[in-house]
Design a protein around this motif. Structure first.
Motif, PDB file in Angstrom:
ATOM      1  N   PRO A   1      -1.223   5.585 -13.716  1.00 29.34           N
ATOM      2  CA  PRO A   1      -1.730   4.235 -13.469  1.00 29.34           C
ATOM      3  C   PRO A   1      -2.057   3.487 -14.754  1.00 29.34           C
ATOM      4  O   PRO A   1      -2.642   4.039 -15.688  1.00 29.34           O
TER       5      PRO A   1
ATOM      6  N   ASP B   1      -1.669  -2.087  -4.152  1.00 24.84           N
ATOM      7  CA  ASP B   1      -0.875  -1.383  -5.158  1.00 24.84           C
ATOM      8  C   ASP B   1       0.230  -2.318  -5.642  1.00 24.84           C
ATOM      9  O   ASP B   1       0.860  -3.027  -4.839  1.00 24.84           O
TER      10      ASP B   1
ATOM     11  N   ARG C   1       0.850  -1.193   0.000  1.00 24.12           N
ATOM     12  CA  ARG C   1       0.000   0.000   0.000  1.00 24.12           C
ATOM     13  C   ARG C   1       0.885   1.243   0.000  1.00 24.12           C
ATOM     14  O   ARG C   1       1.867   1.303   0.718  1.00 24.12           O
TER      15      ARG C   1
ATOM     16  N   TYR D   1       2.486   0.893 -12.988  1.00 27.84           N
ATOM     17  CA  TYR D   1       1.908   1.065 -11.653  1.00 27.84           C
ATOM     18  C   TYR D   1       0.418   0.752 -11.713  1.00 27.84           C
ATOM     19  O   TYR D   1      -0.317   1.316 -12.532  1.00 27.84           O
TER      20      TYR D   1
ATOM     21  N   PRO E   1      -2.752   0.777  -9.232  1.00 33.36           N
ATOM     22  CA  PRO E   1      -3.304   1.056  -7.902  1.00 33.36           C
ATOM     23  C   PRO E   1      -4.300  -0.026  -7.489  1.00 33.36           C
ATOM     24  O   PRO E   1      -5.078  -0.522  -8.312  1.00 33.36           O
TER      25      PRO E   1
END
Length: 480
Positions: A46, A80, A30, A69, A71
């Motif tokens: 993201p 994450d 996280r 990345y 989330p």
């Protein structure tokens, strides 16, 4: 794994060890954005790949690659997730891994706190375990991931993909839903006996149970096929020296795997090979020739024969080869009989197939040999040298294993799934017996339905002990 902090962020190399074009370092936890900025020197959008350098503590490039990345909860683990896709050299991967751990412990200039406190190396299977614990996948789907990675045939890979997509889980969930409906009706009748509802007649409990049992039998049949695709069949070639075991292995494999000479006892130890027939893996073991211990030429041969018997004890099927050119020799026939006496009896272990080999050179004695009293079990005649009879042997092996050809939609399964389905089937059979009693026996019926429900829940993880999870996930590779 169960003793680890499940809330701590984790990191690992997610690609196989060794050199490769691409290597991946994966982080899950996280609040990964501060770590991503430190590693990449830029903001990540993201779910969009961003190309650039991965930087060390001095800001210099360790490697160039893609950063992604995801989330949470819209990620593989539900947390994450950060993936660094660089060049696949083992040194580069270890440098990136070490940099992740270093950067996580550093104090972020913006927040004044460590970027990712507690980041540690992931245990085997821990990323997938987190996906399961965060309800991204169920336990059967998690196992299908490992089965897809380990698939040894195309059919097994396709079946694992179906299980990963939820085909098996949907079948189990549908069965559990039917049981839940029955349990609700039974419990309602137990809670309100003054209504004097004839549950068995008005709710058609017997008809529902019959349909449920038939559906479960269908799922069980598919699960057995899936388990066969995953596990394969352990086949041992056994017989006296120079019966043609190595020749048969080479003929089935279509390659010279074992040394073949006219000299008896050429094979001194086990030779293993995995083949496939109609997508079913066959793990075939060619063993040292068997004869009485006192006839062994040396200690090496005695050890080889001991290992042969060990392999036979662990086999699913034993192909006992008889040499057609020698079956009329009294000493040879007696030695065959002595070996047969030590082989598993029908129903007490491996299936034993009696294979009369060398049909191409033993034609003169073939008819006479097969006119003699035959050993128990199935008997086939073939020639490992010419290939005559090999296709019949392949089909016989599949039939003995319980494989049903041309099945569509088979999903991968494990023996624990088959065992759970068998347990559910037994409880449903007892429930049917209670439902058939005129006095009702609804309390016993309710209990058997509960136990069947729980047995099915163990497949998808609805009812799973921590030790079961540990046993499953520790068999995964690190980084998955």
């Amino acid at each position: 794994m169960t003793g680890m902090d499940r809330d701590a962020p984790i990191v690992a190399v997610a690609t196989a060890s060794g050199r490769g074009a691409v290597g991946i370092v994966r982080v899950s936890g996280r609040g990964l954005l501060p770590l991503a900025r430190a590693l990449c020197g830029r903001e990540l959008v993201p779910r969009m790949a961003s190309y650039g350098p991965f930087r060390d503590g001095r800001g210099e490039a360790l490697d160039q690659g893609l950063a992604l990345y995801f989330p949470g909860p819209h990620s593989y683990t539900g947390e994450d997730v950060l993936e660094l896709q660089g060049h696949g050299g083992p040194v580069v991967m270890q440098l990136l891994l070490a940099r992740c751990l270093e950067a996580a412990a550093e104090v972020d200039a913006t927040t004044g706190r460590a970027r990712l406190p507690g980041l540690r190396l992931a245990e085997p299977g821990e990323f997938t375990q987190r996906a399961f614990l965060n309800d991204k996948i169920d336990l059967a789907q998690a196992e299908a991931i490992a089965d897809l990675i380990d698939a040894s045939t195309e059919a097994a890979a396709r079946s694992a993909t179906r299980s990963l997509g939820g085909a098996f889980s949907r079948e189990i969930d549908a069965l559990r839903e039917q049981i839940v409906q029955l349990r609700m009706l039974v419990e309602a009748t137990l809670d309100f006996p003054e209504e004097e509802i004839d549950f068995l007649e008005k709710a058609n409990a017997r008809g529902r149970l019959d349909r449920l049992q038939a559906t479960l039998d269908g799922v069980l049949g598919q699960a057995r096929q899936g388990a066969l695709l995953r596990e394969g069949l352990q086949v041992v070639l056994a017989g006296q020296p120079n019966a043609g075991k190595s020749s048969l292995l080479n003929a089935l494999a279509g390659a010279e795997l074992a040394i073949v000479t006219p000299i008896a006892g050429t094979t001194r130890d086990k030779v293993s090979e995995t083949l496939q027939i109609e997508g079913v893996p066959l793990h075939i073991i060619d063993t040292a020739g068997l004869r009485a211990d006192h006839e062994a030429s040396d200690e090496v041969e005695r050890i080889g024969m001991a290992r042969s018997w060990q392999a036979i004890a662990q086999a699913d099927a034993v192909l006992f080869l008889h040499d057609l050119t020698r079956v009329h020799e009294p000493a040879y026939a007696q030695a065959d009989a002595d070996i047969a006496a030590r082989l598993p009896s029908p129903g007490q272990g491996a299936t034993v197939l009696h294979i009369f080999n060398k049909a191409d050179v033993g034609m003169d004695v073939d008819a006479d040999a097969l006119a003699q009293p035959q050993p128990p079990g199935e008997v086939l005649t073939l020639s490992a040298r010419t290939g005559e009879g090999l296709q019949a042997l392949r089909q016989t092996l599949l039939r003995q294993a319980g494989w049903q050809a041309a099945q569509e939609g088979v999903f991968i399964a494990r023996q624990r799934h088959v065992q759970a389905l068998n347990a559910a089937r037994e409880h449903l059979s007892l429930a049917q017996a209670h439902a058939a009693q005129r006095d009702g026996a609804l309390d016993l019926l309710a209990e058997e339905l509960r136990l069947a429900h729980n047995a099915l829940g163990r497949i998808t993880g609805a009812f799973s002990a921590d030790d079961l999870l540990g046993e499953i996930f520790t068999r995964f590779c690190i980084g998955k």
